[in-house]
Scaffold this motif. Structure first.
Motif, PDB file in Angstrom:
ATOM      1  N   CYS A   3      -1.538  -1.362  -9.137  1.00  0.00           N
ATOM      2  CA  CYS A   3      -2.963  -1.649  -9.290  1.00  0.00           C
ATOM      3  C   CYS A   3      -3.263  -2.109 -10.720  1.00  0.00           C
ATOM      4  CB  CYS A   3      -3.795  -0.412  -8.952  1.00  0.00           C
ATOM      5  SG  CYS A   3      -3.761  -0.005  -7.195  1.00  0.00           S
ATOM      6  N   HIS A  29      -1.671  -7.985  -2.514  1.00  0.00           N
ATOM      7  CA  HIS A  29      -2.029  -6.627  -2.938  1.00  0.00           C
ATOM      8  C   HIS A  29      -3.405  -6.235  -2.395  1.00  0.00           C
ATOM      9  CE1 HIS A  29      -2.051  -3.046  -5.512  1.00  0.00           C
ATOM     10  NE2 HIS A  29      -3.325  -3.316  -5.724  1.00  0.00           N
ATOM     11  N   CYS A  33      -4.790  -2.858  -0.502  1.00  0.00           N
ATOM     12  CA  CYS A  33      -5.352  -1.879  -1.441  1.00  0.00           C
ATOM     13  C   CYS A  33      -6.881  -1.920  -1.471  1.00  0.00           C
ATOM     14  CB  CYS A  33      -4.795  -2.129  -2.845  1.00  0.00           C
ATOM     15  SG  CYS A  33      -5.406  -0.925  -4.031  1.00  0.00           S
ATOM     16  N   CYS A  36      -8.594  -1.768  -5.039  1.00  0.00           N
ATOM     17  CA  CYS A  36      -8.660  -3.018  -5.797  1.00  0.00           C
ATOM     18  C   CYS A  36      -9.666  -3.988  -5.187  1.00  0.00           C
ATOM     19  CB  CYS A  36      -7.277  -3.664  -5.928  1.00  0.00           C
ATOM     20  SG  CYS A  36      -6.263  -2.829  -7.188  1.00  0.00           S
TER      21      CYS A  36
END
Ligand SMILES: [Zn+2]
Lengths: 249, 204
Positions: A3, A29, A33, A36
């Motif tokens: 992250c 990502h 996630c 995020c």
């Protein structure tokens, strides 16, 4: 991708600065996630919030600026550097710095011994605070020849300094490096409002400041302007008067 | 184009200089405003920037962009101003009560529903306070990037640092600002806002 890495890419994403490869990794990502993803939303909201901080200047500001400008003479050109005479100017300044640096200080404090006066830059300019030397009596009648304070007479590099050597106990000569395309002296706030002796032809500036201020200037602006300094003030007390000679070239 | 105006202004043409002032007074004022945080100082610093530019135009070299040079003058003046002000400056995230105790600024009412929006004005104050709470070098980089829409390369030239430094500084500035927004109680900036709210609701 962690992250933490994603945060950098999120920022680059908003600035349009990521490579396609970075964008792809970021997307990957973000797909996995949720934290995020929320941070990206937060960053986007912040972006919008910052843009909304933009303000129109107060109505009177423009007139204030122009009134201040009108109160000034033409833009100064006297600080232009003429490269052809720089070598000579620098040499002249060396003489000046040498002549100034080791005069006895006319105070009740102990002063630099006159014996330190030296003809070579390397020996003379770096100041060493030698405890035993501080015991030496100030020998004012043995002051170095006043002539060392006068610049070589030359049509190309007129001697325009008038200095007060008794106030100065340290000297620092600073040459500006190649990246000093900007008007370095004008942008150094500590020098603003200071009395300055200017050699109009050469871009040579002479200030008398306390050592702490000079150290601060060197610390703040060395990288910016590529200062090459001759001499150091490591051992000078903060309130020691210091001749700062800046050569633009 | 700036170049011609700069050339004329350097020769003492104040009409040409006024054109430059008109082009740049708003961005310079806004940079000063974000850096120093209040309109009075921002006006002073803006005036100082242009006065200094007028005085120094003779030594401006055309190999640098005028805007970069002007922002750099402005930036140096602002940083110096902040150094001078540093001592009496406590501001960022706390204000002092009259009895001297610090309390967090703008704590959201825990009883307020999560979907209740802050007013636009409060929102704006919160953004300004969060930005103001950043260290000057972060605040400056982020402001130049977002508010002034300067590229990393331009910002690097203004701040005299490498582009890589600009990139990481801005990334860090965003994260610091998000954290500051959270401390100020802005829920939309919290990645785990549901949990935070839950905890708050359970508090006595
Ligand atoms: Zn993540």
């Amino acid at each position: 991708m962690t992250c933490e890495e994603a945060l950098v890419l999120l920022s680059g994403h908003l600035d349009g600065a990521n490579t396609p490869e970075e964008e792809a990794r970021l997307e990957d990502h973000l797909a996995r996630c949720p934290d995020c993803r929320r941070i990206l939303d937060a960053y986007s909201a912040m972006e919008q919030g910052i843009l909304e901080l933009s303000e129109e200047p107060p109505a009177q500001l423009h007139d204030r600026i122009m009134a201040a400008v009108a109160a000034e003479a033409k833009p100064s050109r006297r600080r232009r550097v003429r490269p052809a005479v720089m070598g000579l100017a620098a040499a002249a300044v060396l003489c000046l710095a040498l002549g100034l640096g080791y005069l006895p200080r006319q105070t009740e404090e102990s002063t630099e011994p006159v014996a330190r006066v030296n003809n070579t830059l390397a020996d003379a300019l770096p100041v060493q605070e030698d405890p035993s030397a501080q015991e030496a009596a100030p020998a004012q009648e043995e002051s170095p020849d006043v002539a060392t304070r006068e610049l070589p007479s030359s049509a190309a590099a007129p001697a325009t300094f008038s200095v007060e050597p008794e106030a100065a106990t340290e000297s620092l000569l600073v040459e500006l490096g190649d990246n000093a395309a900007s008007p370095a002296v004008e942008t150094i706030p500590q020098l603003e409002g200071q009395a300055v002796e200017v050699d109009g032809a050469c871009g040579v500036y002479h200030f008398t400041l306390d050592a702490a201020t000079v150290r601060q200037i060197i610390a703040d602006y060395s990288e910016l302007y590529g200062f090459r300094t001759h001499g150091d003030l490591e051992n000078a007390a903060d309130d020691t008067p210091c001749d700062l000679v800046i050569v633009c070239g | 184009m700036d170049t011609e105006l700069v050339r004329k202004a350097a020769a003492g043409d104040s009409d040409a200089f006024e054109q430059l002032v008109l082009s740049y007074e708003k961005p310079i004022y806004n940079l000063c405003l974000r850096m120093c945080g209040n309109a009075d100082d921002a006006m002073d610093l803006t005036q100082e920037t242009f006065l200094k530019a007028w005085r120094s135009l003779g030594s401006f070299r055309a190999d640098a962009a005028f805007s970069t040079w002007l922002y750099r003058l402005c930036s140096n003046l602002c940083i110096d101003h902040l150094r001078r002000e540093q001592k009496r400056k406590i501001l960022p995230l706390h204000v002092e009560d009259s009895d001297g105790d610090e309390r967090p600024l703008d704590v959201p009412d825990p009883a307020a529903g999560p979907e209740e929006r802050l007013s636009a004005q409060e929102d704006r104050q919160q953004v300004a306070a969060a930005l103001q709470s950043l260290e000057p070098e972060y605040r400056e980089a982020l402001t130049l990037r977002v508010l002034h829409d300067l590229s990393y390369a331009d910002i690097a030239a203004v701040l005299q640092v490498r582009e890589g430094t600009v990139k990481s500084r801005i990334a860090r500035a965003r994260e610091k600002m998000r954290e500051a927004m959270q401390k100020l109680g802005n829920k939309s900036t919290s990645p785990s806002s549901k949990q935070t709210r839950h905890e708050r609701r359970d508090a006595p």
